[in-house]
Design an enzyme around this catalytic site. Sequence first.
Site, PDB file in Angstrom:
ATOM      1  N   GLN A 196     -19.039  20.309 -33.337  1.00  0.00           N
ATOM      2  CA  GLN A 196     -20.217  19.511 -33.001  1.00  0.00           C
ATOM      3  C   GLN A 196     -20.543  19.724 -31.525  1.00  0.00           C
ATOM      4  O   GLN A 196     -19.685  20.105 -30.734  1.00  0.00           O
ATOM      5  CB  GLN A 196     -19.969  18.043 -33.300  1.00  0.00           C
ATOM      6  CG  GLN A 196     -18.842  17.406 -32.521  1.00  0.00           C
ATOM      7  CD  GLN A 196     -18.490  16.017 -33.044  1.00  0.00           C
ATOM      8  OE1 GLN A 196     -18.310  15.814 -34.245  1.00  0.00           O
ATOM      9  NE2 GLN A 196     -18.398  15.045 -32.142  1.00  0.00           N
ATOM     10  N   ASP A 344     -25.702  35.997 -37.584  1.00  0.00           N
ATOM     11  CA  ASP A 344     -26.008  34.752 -38.299  1.00  0.00           C
ATOM     12  C   ASP A 344     -27.503  34.734 -38.620  1.00  0.00           C
ATOM     13  O   ASP A 344     -28.328  34.672 -37.719  1.00  0.00           O
ATOM     14  CB  ASP A 344     -25.642  33.560 -37.432  1.00  0.00           C
ATOM     15  CG  ASP A 344     -25.754  32.239 -38.172  1.00  0.00           C
ATOM     16  OD1 ASP A 344     -26.471  32.188 -39.196  1.00  0.00           O
ATOM     17  OD2 ASP A 344     -25.126  31.260 -37.737  1.00  0.00           O
TER      18      ASP A 344
END
Length: 475
Positions: A196, A344
């Site tokens: 996170q 990605d």
Amino acid sequence: PPPLAPAAVSAATESAPAAARAETSASRPTAARATATPSAGLDLPAGGAPPADGQTLSKMSTQRSIPVHPATRAIHFGGLGIGLAAGAAAAAVRRAVSGEQEAHPLLMNEANVERLAATLCRLRGAALKVGQMLSFNDADVLPPAVRTLMERVRNGADWMPAWQLEETLRRELGDRWREHVESFDEDPVAAASIGQVHRATLVDGRRVAIKVQYPGVSDSIVSDLWSMRQLVTYTGVVPPGLYLDRVLEVAREELLEECDYEREAANTTRFKKLLSPYTELAVPAVVPQLSSKHVLTTEWMAGLPIDKAAAEGAIEPAERDRIGERLLWLTLSELFKFRFMQTDPNWSNFLYEPRTRQLSMIDFGACREYDAPFAASYLRLVRACADGEAQREAILHHSRELGFLTGEEGRTMLDAHTRAAVLVGRPFADGEQPYDFGKQTISKRVTGDVQTMLRERLTPPRKVTPHAPRLSDDT
């Protein structure tokens, strides 16, 4: 020769739309301040609006501590299996009583989809990573209930409570880590499968993003993937043509790499150097004193995820064309010039600042290097795809050469493979320039061939196939 986007080629030559780089960029909104050049300041014009900032936590996320020990995580998987079985039994009773027929399997009823998504989002790590990898498949490949599940896990990772966050930061950076920051936002701006991200301001005034890896993620990769294999096999959510074993193998390799934030820091620094001559593309600088193997701090990059900026009308048509040209240039340069690619395929890894028209790259955990022979062979395949059906034999030859085909496929598979290759090559053919990507329907038209290839292909996709953001109907 006219170039073909590597993502387009891979969609055809892999014989499936499986996206191998699936961790959402929510776990990596690292970055530099969005400005006209990567090193410029953030001073606002008089009366001007603040920089756009589209990096926000998903509304689906909640705050819950992450189970750390592999045994504890295994218990959660076991409980999930029991819950899914009970949910399927309850659904069977309801159907028997009502006499209604539903399209989805008993195991994938609405309650079970939510049960499965909630568990994956709580466990995070390898469990959520596999779900996110599957979520990047084209919508028509997976059943509707599974698509709902995949969308949920792609956007809804839970985040650590304050006590677990502080414990992790002290372990990684030392008890006096807060001496380096003037302020630190306890609530994350993003959360995903591995970590996170929190906003902070350093004592020297720089705004930064501090990415904190969930505790226990790197130690639980093998056990989590074993549990996920049992779970996915039990629920039957993955078509055989997606080669689950290869998906899990790729997930294991990528997780081992992406859990190493020192490696990501090196990738980030390398990309910053590669793109330093091109001021229209910004890459964040790493902050070493607040980085470790499981914590990564970089300069903050303001901006909106590029697909969100386009959807909100923040980009005029001419500017969209410029951005599209730059992204295509970047993709081809990564593969054929740098031979080092950020792999990605998530649009959120590209941020756009409307004030300054700055494009910024983020998320360098998934990067891959390509050797010269592979790049040269891939370019020959690109050329054949761009030349169309007349180059059928060349397309098949180079596909076998690169390992996308075995040479033992039947006519049905070869026809579907060639049609898909020609479709994705059409935008780059000599007679198609300039090509209007805004009106193309390639992704819809190729769906039928994808279904055929999922049934007929004899080999899984290559692990080294490059991926890049797809130029689709609405981007």
